[in-house]
Write a protein that holds these residues in place. Sequence first.
Motif, PDB file in Angstrom:
ATOM      1  N   GLN A 121      -6.566   0.485   4.431  1.00 48.04           N
ATOM      2  CA  GLN A 121      -5.767  -0.364   3.529  1.00 48.04           C
ATOM      3  C   GLN A 121      -4.634   0.469   3.297  1.00 48.04           C
ATOM      4  OE1 GLN A 121      -4.676  -0.158   0.254  1.00 48.04           O
ATOM      5  NE2 GLN A 121      -4.572  -2.362   0.187  1.00 48.04           N
ATOM      6  N   GLU A 122      -3.377  -0.391   3.175  1.00 46.36           N
ATOM      7  CA  GLU A 122      -2.078   0.176   3.230  1.00 46.36           C
ATOM      8  C   GLU A 122      -1.688   1.050   2.024  1.00 46.36           C
ATOM      9  OE1 GLU A 122       2.520  -1.215   3.507  1.00 46.36           O
ATOM     10  OE2 GLU A 122       0.890  -2.734   3.540  1.00 46.36           O
ATOM     11  N   SER A 123      -2.115   0.498   0.835  1.00 43.10           N
ATOM     12  CA  SER A 123      -1.916   1.344  -0.347  1.00 43.10           C
ATOM     13  C   SER A 123      -2.854   2.802  -0.312  1.00 43.10           C
ATOM     14  CB  SER A 123      -2.303   0.675  -1.719  1.00 43.10           C
ATOM     15  OG  SER A 123      -1.269  -0.430  -1.908  1.00 43.10           O
TER      16      SER A 123
END
Length: 98
Positions: free
Chosen positions: A15-17
């Motif tokens: 997940q990017e964050s």
Amino acid sequence: MDTKQSLSALAALAQESRLAVFRLLVQTGPEGLAASKIGERLDIAPSSLSFHLKELAHAGLVVSRQAGRFVIYSADTRAMNGLIDFLTENCCGGVSCK
């Protein structure tokens, strides 16, 4: 690290964050950062950041400690290295590829 732990860590990082948070904490080193500083640097809202830090902690990738009124987060480099070792176990048929 076993398969179940590796899957949990990979899912947390997918997940990017969360990946950005983990990479920032790896760069910061063992001294870590307060959650507020992580949020400022990555422009993540406190409620979202809290969720992402919980997911990373649940996967064993970050640890926290209390420092006065702040919670300081740091990457668990032992877990990170365990994941890397798991992923590269038996790499290149046992011949060093580094």
